[in-house]
Design an enzyme around this catalytic site. Sequence first.
Site, PDB file in Angstrom:
ATOM      1  N   LEU A  18       0.833  -1.205   0.000  1.00  0.00           N
ATOM      2  CA  LEU A  18       0.000   0.000   0.000  1.00  0.00           C
ATOM      3  C   LEU A  18       0.867   1.253   0.000  1.00  0.00           C
ATOM      4  O   LEU A  18       0.599   2.210  -0.738  1.00  0.00           O
ATOM      5  CB  LEU A  18      -0.941  -0.006   1.208  1.00  0.00           C
ATOM      6  CG  LEU A  18      -1.895   1.195   1.302  1.00  0.00           C
ATOM      7  CD1 LEU A  18      -2.797   1.271   0.074  1.00  0.00           C
ATOM      8  CD2 LEU A  18      -2.743   1.122   2.573  1.00  0.00           C
ATOM      9  N   LYS A  19       1.903   1.269   0.818  1.00  0.00           N
ATOM     10  CA  LYS A  19       2.817   2.417   0.866  1.00  0.00           C
ATOM     11  C   LYS A  19       3.397   2.699  -0.515  1.00  0.00           C
ATOM     12  O   LYS A  19       3.415   3.854  -0.973  1.00  0.00           O
ATOM     13  CB  LYS A  19       3.939   2.132   1.865  1.00  0.00           C
ATOM     14  CG  LYS A  19       5.114   3.113   1.809  1.00  0.00           C
ATOM     15  CD  LYS A  19       6.308   2.589   2.576  1.00  0.00           C
ATOM     16  CE  LYS A  19       7.523   3.474   2.414  1.00  0.00           C
ATOM     17  NZ  LYS A  19       7.361   4.810   3.007  1.00  0.00           N
ATOM     18  N   ILE A 439      15.256  20.177  13.401  1.00  0.00           N
ATOM     19  CA  ILE A 439      15.017  19.192  14.451  1.00  0.00           C
ATOM     20  C   ILE A 439      16.006  18.032  14.395  1.00  0.00           C
ATOM     21  O   ILE A 439      16.216  17.347  15.387  1.00  0.00           O
ATOM     22  CB  ILE A 439      13.560  18.688  14.375  1.00  0.00           C
ATOM     23  CG1 ILE A 439      12.595  19.866  14.548  1.00  0.00           C
ATOM     24  CG2 ILE A 439      13.278  17.631  15.424  1.00  0.00           C
ATOM     25  CD1 ILE A 439      12.818  20.682  15.810  1.00  0.00           C
ATOM     26  N   GLY A 440      16.648  17.810  13.242  1.00  0.00           N
ATOM     27  CA  GLY A 440      17.675  16.766  13.236  1.00  0.00           C
ATOM     28  C   GLY A 440      17.917  16.124  11.896  1.00  0.00           C
ATOM     29  O   GLY A 440      19.021  16.170  11.370  1.00  0.00           O
ATOM     30  N   CYS A 651       6.979  15.846  19.278  1.00  0.00           N
ATOM     31  CA  CYS A 651       6.080  16.096  18.154  1.00  0.00           C
ATOM     32  C   CYS A 651       4.713  15.493  18.451  1.00  0.00           C
ATOM     33  O   CYS A 651       4.597  14.530  19.192  1.00  0.00           O
ATOM     34  CB  CYS A 651       6.649  15.544  16.852  1.00  0.00           C
ATOM     35  SG  CYS A 651       7.176  13.834  16.887  1.00  0.00           S
ATOM     36  N   HIS A 702       4.990  17.560   7.647  1.00  0.00           N
ATOM     37  CA  HIS A 702       4.278  16.398   7.120  1.00  0.00           C
ATOM     38  C   HIS A 702       3.600  16.699   5.793  1.00  0.00           C
ATOM     39  O   HIS A 702       3.063  15.806   5.156  1.00  0.00           O
ATOM     40  CB  HIS A 702       3.247  15.903   8.142  1.00  0.00           C
ATOM     41  CG  HIS A 702       3.870  15.511   9.441  1.00  0.00           C
ATOM     42  ND1 HIS A 702       3.894  16.352  10.531  1.00  0.00           N
ATOM     43  CD2 HIS A 702       4.530  14.391   9.814  1.00  0.00           C
ATOM     44  CE1 HIS A 702       4.532  15.759  11.524  1.00  0.00           C
ATOM     45  NE2 HIS A 702       4.926  14.571  11.111  1.00  0.00           N
ATOM     46  N   CYS A 734       9.205  19.238  12.975  1.00  0.00           N
ATOM     47  CA  CYS A 734       9.764  17.901  13.174  1.00  0.00           C
ATOM     48  C   CYS A 734      10.932  17.720  12.210  1.00  0.00           C
ATOM     49  O   CYS A 734      11.292  18.647  11.479  1.00  0.00           O
ATOM     50  CB  CYS A 734       8.655  16.857  12.922  1.00  0.00           C
ATOM     51  SG  CYS A 734       8.901  15.292  13.792  1.00  0.00           S
TER      52      CYS A 734
END
Length: 762
Positions: A18-19, A439-440, A651, A702, A734
């Site tokens: 699905l991904k 954030i990283g 987050c 996102h 994030c």
Amino acid sequence: MALAHNLGFPRIGRDRELKKAQEAYWKGELDEAGLCAVGRGLRAAHWQAQKAAGIELLPVGDFAWYDQVLTHSLTFGVIPERFRAKDGAKPTLQTLFAMARGVSDSCCGGAHAQEMTKWFDTNYHYLVPEFTADQQFALSWEQLFEEVEEAKALGHAVKPVVIGPLTYLWLGKTKGADFDKLELLDRLLPLYDQILNRLAVQGVEWVQIDEPILALDLPQDWKNAYERVYNILQRAPLKKLIATYFGGLEDNLGLAANLPVDGLHIDLVRAPDQYPTILDRLPAYKVLSLGVVNGRNVWRCDLEKALEVLRHAHERLGDRLWVAPSCSLLHSPVDLAREDKLDDELKSWLAFAVQKCQEVALLAKAINQPEAADVVTVLAQSRAVQHRRATSPRIHKPAVQARVAAIKPADSQRATAFEQRIAKQRAGLDLPAFPTTTIGSFPQTSAIRLARQSFKQGKLTEADYVEAMHSEIRHAVEIQENLGLDVLVHGEAERNDMVEYFAEQLDGYVFTRFGWVQSYGSRCVKPAVIFGDLSRPKAMTVEWIKYAQGLTRKAMKGMLTGPVTMLMWSFPREDVTREVQARQLALAIRDEVVDLEAAGIKIVQIDEAAFREGLPLRRSAWPHYLEWATEAFRLCASDVRDETQIHTHMCYSEFNDVIESIAAMDADVITIETSRSDMELLEAFERFDYPNEIGPGVYDIHSPRVPTKEEMVKLLRKAAQRIPAERLWVNPDCGLKTRAWPETEAALVNMVAAARELRATA
């Protein structure tokens, strides 16, 4: 006869089909017909897998293109104005994905995605419904009915799954004006009546109505609404099973037991103590579904222990006993049979979704046919496995246990107060007002993933792998320098996942190859499995961070994952408490923090993204959790000099109600997710004077949409109304791992420009 059923099955596929299809569709590499074909194939395969495992009543409606709550929003026509078709047409798959991911400025003027937050206390995320005071509901999405027809055409006995009306309203947020969401109930209920009646026409006998909020502390008016709602819905001519999970019913037990429905499901993994009371309170006509197989973990069920309860229940209930997992298997990997690299002993301790269905079916058969040969054989195997696991020397490490036992209160306290530390840190770091950072993580390109994969497969030498990662670090540092960011990160190219990377280097963890679970949309994670006592054999990040710091004069953050997040995003042990596991992890991370400081790193970020996720659903259990969770963070962060600045990141953390505990963590700087909620999280600062520095996220990572400078300036000015400017940092929500470089750079250009505008006007 006890009946074996399932509450829900993972939708992603054994190989994350699905991904892959979703992402191909979003890139324009797969058309809608192709995407729908993948969905049909997955549903058929999943129904067949459950049926083959022995599940008698199959869930339908647990499949979702992005998220089950979002599917319900489309079904009910709860579509924010910014996503509605101008001609009033019904929503499409494009509408669904726009609501989930946002729309870029180049398309229809741009629209930000709906807010996303944790599904109860799991690591799954749902899209928060947006309700307006004049909200109208209309049946707008046919997916459930189409999938019922699909399953019936394949010859399956089906049990459609819908989120109950009160849970659906509870999960949403009011927009535009503050009002009581219960005011919408009378407008929403006719749609549930329509849905149930249409399902009855389709020949459905049972429908599963998920009401997990019955495991929460509910206001009295919400409790009062339950009986009225189900009195109205009982008119629909099909049987209704109310499903509760993730906790015990407690003060809602009598309410749930007496609702005018035909059955009740309870979670006996999270709340085994509720069983005797519910058995006594359940009306004599009702089915009782007992969730005795853990739907949220990967450990093989102790079948004998589960059977003790089921045998007793069967004596009382007879044919009214159903056997099930504790909750939907959405939270479990798909199939242990895919794992071909685990050693036999460890593999014998595990069960994924397919195996959990087999366990449910075996338990039902053990009730119905206790002398059956396969039942006797499997129960004997289960006893042997449980004994070996309980006595394995791989699990218990005396040195780790002794170190945990020796922890003193002073070990979890910084040497001085924040006011003294921050003065030294500001002098040493010399940062401008509104310092900018990320954030990283930076985008994980196909080249990065290929290098990691080739190294793991032995196709790339260690020297070549290190050079490939060094090249990515140089690229990340150069971009940050050119953008004008103030505090840099190395980009985490060497890390596949913020938990797995560390877990691979800690004793006491084991890894699967195919243990994927859905986090949100196409985002899948592969949680590590904690099987034994935890310790750090050697430094995990120091060489990478030292290399990155050597490329710049600016401060480089060391990047670690905190003990609570390591625990929450792993499959934990079941034989010791979460508190003990958190302390073991904290000691391992503490050693890494000390090593980073010794290597000259002035800022160490310890991410606790899952801090709030660990909160028990019942508020009465919060104090104990918050005590050990904050202590675990301080334990790993406190053995450093005043000059070393400790950051943490959270987050999706709605922590207005735990702000005091966040402050008790005593991080010098905290960065948080706030942009999707329009800085709503900062309301906590109106009543609580947060003492340390804070970076409220100024844009949503996102979504692929690039925010404007003006949007971020507006959010920062809003934040500055509640937080003194000298304590504000500027950062995204994030990490940027899932984004592409062009949109990442464009967003960071605007973010740096926003910070500079605030400096100029401060």
